[in-house]
Write a protein that holds these residues in place. Sequence first.
Motif, mmCIF file in Angstrom:
data_model
loop_
_atom_site.group_PDB
_atom_site.id
_atom_site.type_symbol
_atom_site.label_atom_id
_atom_site.label_comp_id
_atom_site.label_asym_id
_atom_site.label_seq_id
_atom_site.Cartn_x
_atom_site.Cartn_y
_atom_site.Cartn_z
ATOM 1 N N ARG A 172 -5.235 5.311 -2.396
ATOM 2 C CA ARG A 172 -6.042 4.334 -3.086
ATOM 3 C C ARG A 172 -5.590 5.619 -4.089
ATOM 4 O O ARG A 172 -6.272 6.961 -4.226
ATOM 5 C CB ARG A 172 -7.126 3.954 -2.789
ATOM 6 N N TYR B 5 0.597 -1.154 0.188
ATOM 7 C CA TYR B 5 -0.078 -0.247 0.053
ATOM 8 C C TYR B 5 1.015 1.563 -0.061
ATOM 9 O O TYR B 5 0.113 2.656 -0.287
ATOM 10 C CB TYR B 5 -0.922 -0.030 1.460
ATOM 11 N N GLN C 95 -1.868 3.386 -10.713
ATOM 12 C CA GLN C 95 -3.015 1.571 -10.040
ATOM 13 C C GLN C 95 -2.268 1.110 -11.472
ATOM 14 O O GLN C 95 -1.390 -0.139 -11.622
ATOM 15 C CB GLN C 95 -3.793 1.386 -10.281
#
Length: 1415
Positions: free
Chosen positions: A691, A666, A697
Amino acid sequence: MQSVEIRLNRLLTIDTDLLEQQDIDLSPDLAATYGPTEEAAQKVKHYYRFWILPQLWIGINFDRLTLLALFDRNREILENVLAVILAILVAFLGSILLIQGFFRDIWVFQFCLVIASCQYSLLKSVQPDSSSPRHGHNRIIAYSRPVYFCICCGLIWLLDYGSRNLTATKFKLYGITFTNPLVFISARDLVIVFTLCFPIVFFIGLLPQVNTFVMYLCEQLDIHIFGGNATTSLLAALYSFICSIVAVALLYGLCYGALKDSWDGQHIPVLFSIFCGLLVAVSYHLSRQSSDPSVLFSLVQSKIFPKTEEKNPEDPLSEVKDPLPEKLRNSVSERLQSDLVVCIVIGVLYFAIHVSTVFTVLQPALKYVLYTLVGFVGFVTHYVLPQVRKQLPWHCFSHPLLKTLEYNQYEVRNAATMMWFEKLHVWLLFVEKNIIYPLIVLNELSSSAETIASPKKLNTELGALMITVAGLKLLRSSFSSPTYQYVTVIFTVLFFKFDYEAFSETMLLDLFFMSILFNKLWELLYKLQFVYTYIAPWQITWGSAFHAFAQPFAVPHSAMLFIQAAVSAFFSTPLNPFLGSAIFITSYVRPVKFWERDYNTKRVDHSNTRLASQLDRNPGSDDNNLNSIFYEHLTRSLQHSLCGDLLLGRWGNYSTGDCFILASDYLNALVHLIEIGNGLVTFQLRGLEFRGTYCQQREVEAITEGVEEDEGFCCCEPGHIPHMLSFNAAFSQRWLAWEVIVTKYILEGYSITDNSAASMLQVFDLRKVLTTYYVKGIIYYVTTSSKLEEWLANETMQEGLRLCADRNYVDVDPTFNPNIDEDYDHRLAGISRESFCVIYLNWIEYCSSRRAKPVDVDKDSSLVTLCYGLCVLGRRALGTASHHMSSNLESFLYGLHALFKGDFRISSIRDEWIFADMELLRKVVVPGIRMSIKLHQDHFTSPDEYDDPTVLYEAIVSHEKNLVIAHEGDPAWRSAVLANSPSLLALRHVMDDGTNEYKIIMLNRRYLSFRVIKVNKECVRGLWAGQQQELVFLRNRNPERGSIQNAKQALRNMINSSCDQPIGYPIFVSPLTTSYSDSHEQLKDILGGPISLGNIRNFIVSTWHRLRKGCGAGCNSGGNIEDSDTGGGTSCTGNNATTANNPHSNVTQGSIGNPGQGSGTGLHPPVTSYPPTLGTSHSSHSVQSGLVRQSPARASVASQSSYCYSSRHSSLRMSTTGFVPCRRSSTSQISLRNLPSSIQSRLSMVNQMEPSGQSGLACVQHGLPSSSSSSQSIPACKHHTLVGFLATEGGQSSATDAQPGNTLSPANNSHSRKAEVIYRVQIVDPSQILEGINLSKRKELQWPDEGIRLKAGRNSWKDWSPQEGMEGHVIHRWVPCSRDPGTRSHIDKAVLLVQIDDKYVTVIETGVLELGAEV
């Protein structure tokens, strides 16, 4: 004068209101209301008074916005003064150049236009400027044009003056005569053209703001001329540059004096040898100092003017102290003390080497030996070893050829293990930069100095300066960053010794200039690699329509692109893609640090927000702000270990300005190495979002996915050679701007687990459990508080709780709910005192019994009343915070979070008694609600475990000790994370992008595994520069702009996301942090710690003591140096510790002590200690009881040393196990001189035995007793053994024999012997571990201590688990069919209780390997 004021005001005042009078539209009623006088009174004229003289001013009737549109606002008088001075200088210098005729025809107009633009920029600057590093108004950029104009005009005049007034002395290097007038005239004309192009130059943004330029110039001069490092600020750049000049000035005198002395082929002046020794020492010292002087100044200030910090006990931040500044000061202090010693040693050593004429007698063989050595060592250290340790060596192999121990581990639980090739890398690096390079430089100084200072080359004055500067630069750069030095040396030798020897200007100057050239060539190579990778047609990613247009348009301009790359490499400027496309343009010059602003993240918490905003809006509740603390902790971990890991080669090759990406599950952070010195690294970490966006990503997947399984070959898939990459994979890896260096880089951090609080509290039963633990937590904290007696005696509280003291009292507040309150009385529709006592009185009694001074816990006692009042208050506060809607989950969670962060609102008059002492809220109720969440989590693993008050009490005590529970906005949370607390827990309320959820966050400190990806530093600089230009100057606000779309070959999105806010959007940007090699423990094990006067003194003293003790022990037969190091013997501070100075001590009835003690007191005599005496029989080697297991391999090792069990080796405590530590003492011994030979022989036989009669005693020693009878002694903790033998010999019964079933005979069974001996075991079969035996309802085993039982199972281990190969010591043993229930096993095999660090493991004896007695 007054009339002059009025006249000037009327003439110069512009009344803009007159122009707006006709636009006023008043209704008839309003027009009639206001008369002429009243209407004039309503219009108030506002104007600025601009004072020309003390009594003369001009009224400017502009409004603020109109005035700002015309002129910049100067906030300080210094800005006005500077603007006037610069305007005068621009006019003066421009007029001089015009008068002297440097410009003619149309160029006069162009030059006047440049002058006008420079002067007008002082009145109204261009905002934003193309070289402005920030949004909004930039005050510094207004002075850029006039300052650069003045510099260029001064250069034009100086170059013209130099071309007309040259001296006869000629300065010539590499065939270029630098004193030729043509050179000066050409340089003058180039500056003239550049000055005329100022409008275009500033429009494109080729020149930075003034402070950036000064920092860049000082940094570049310091790096390339003096061999310095990159700098971290303008002050640091000036400081480092001045230090270099001072060093050169000091060394110049010695060099000049030596060159004035006589030289011959076999004789070098001693003064020159002194110069060489000092040159090496000074270079070593400068390479070890950081360019940032702030820590040094802080250290000096703390020593000269120590500050006494006055702590305010009411300030919640008074206990929060950042440990990093003190750690940095200590590191700098250690390095300065070390340099004081090492520099003297280095100076003397290299002076001795140089004065020995080794550099003259051994020529020319010596220099070729040194060149060969540096080539071989450099090639192995900086090329072979890094390549074979890479994840994909040479982009051909599919795995490292030299693997670390953690490479194949799925989950890493310990720090990285030191490997042999890491030690080899450290020693090769040490030899290379501390021995080989200094010898090469000294060799070239000796052979080149006379030639350089000769009139044919340079004169003595200039030659001495060049020798000093060149020597300092080569030595400092070799000490600081020797990564690519071997390439420079080998190329220079080959080029000037074999190819173009005629062009050589002595090897010293050749190395000096080639080091500068190679630095620029490496930079050019990185730029071309970035360009080719970015625009390769088979992997181009178009982020917008403009990219598709720019791709073919850039092809015809490839030659121009190459010229731009060469120019940008020469000036060290970024080459950035315009709007992220294939068109590249050169940006303005920047320092290695790159960003002009000292931007770093300011975390939003309760220490920097207003109380009202904390209560109402909950600032900083977004995930990014809360998660930034993990990157801050990662920065601290890197500060501790980064420099050492770099020196161990764990990040491969590195140099100034390199960029790495650390990627884990993470965490994704970009680490920018800025300053690289000798044993120090200054870096900056930029943490990306947890995120991230879709583009982020995709790029994270690209750097984390493996290519080992790829089997492609062009368009088919024939497979690949074992342990090799396929053709397609090898080809694709070569066309990336990044490469994976390591896949298992171990760093200490926090593992994060989050659980949804909504799912854990969905049903009423789970909320009832939470409320019950909440109440029990309040009771625990109030009964364990040190202020309990004060609260019970407080009359105000007694008066407020007077109603609650009534046995029939019931609180019928509607906030109480039978669904969540276990003690809810349905008959009385509330919480009565009676129902409260039915549920919680047992818990109150138990908590009170655990107090050192128990209080009355009768049902009608004041303690029960206080607990009842507090518990009712706490639940009423929870209901109030939940808006009296506890049945609604969302409201309940809202109220729970409000109480968790400390927002207690006392709304009932019945609870106002709490204001008598607010400590009750802060120290009782708040910890109670926080502890209840942790207990509620534990409830899911074992629902009925906490029904036992003992278990619950011990659990709370354990959580208090090992767990930090706090709100994430509390400064204590950040302090706990940065202090490396083992575990933390928080209740997080996230309000982000419309989401409104509650999470229980659990942090556990552990070792994390990261992938280390090295990114082309020119790729990072170019993309950063492109983003700054696009957002600040071009003002592109499109959130989906093409320049931030994913491009896997360059990691474009991740790099652009890491820019300073608001250009990028990192969640954390660390301040510039310096890591020192002295803090890396593994590196210190290889090279040793810092060498300081204090350390040398301690080493000499300890060595002298060892020699004295060793000689004293050696003078007696059976002497043992190991034993004499710790005092020459042992003594137990527990039972049987009385010493006997007389060899013929009184031994009666099994007791050893003073006369008059009976047999009953002989078992527990008083402890008597005497100062140890060295060199006497009392300090001789003691007879040690050999507690070595029946392992011959272990016995031979164990017999060579002695050991005393202490808290340093184990966490056993007297209260839990009854073990008493043994301590060595040279006096607590019984002399064995003149003992009967039978007793001595029997003593030598007992090498495995401990008497069971000594309750709670564990004196652990091993080693066989000496065979000599002279001056032998036995430790006091072995007195009982000797007593038994003496009693047997004398026909007397010992005290231990008086106890039935207790014997000291060697024939005693092995089970009883093992039970008394603390020995080590190794787990060989983890399947034999009994993980849940401690929670069994059948209670098969009787545990030695209840606290140990709670910790000896999976419920206490949490994330930890025993693995094969772990070692620990046995603290308890259960055997089958034992008469004693405390040592009886429940199965037909022996069961061991093993302590491994702070964990307890229950394991069957067949699952371990015995290692012998505790060593």
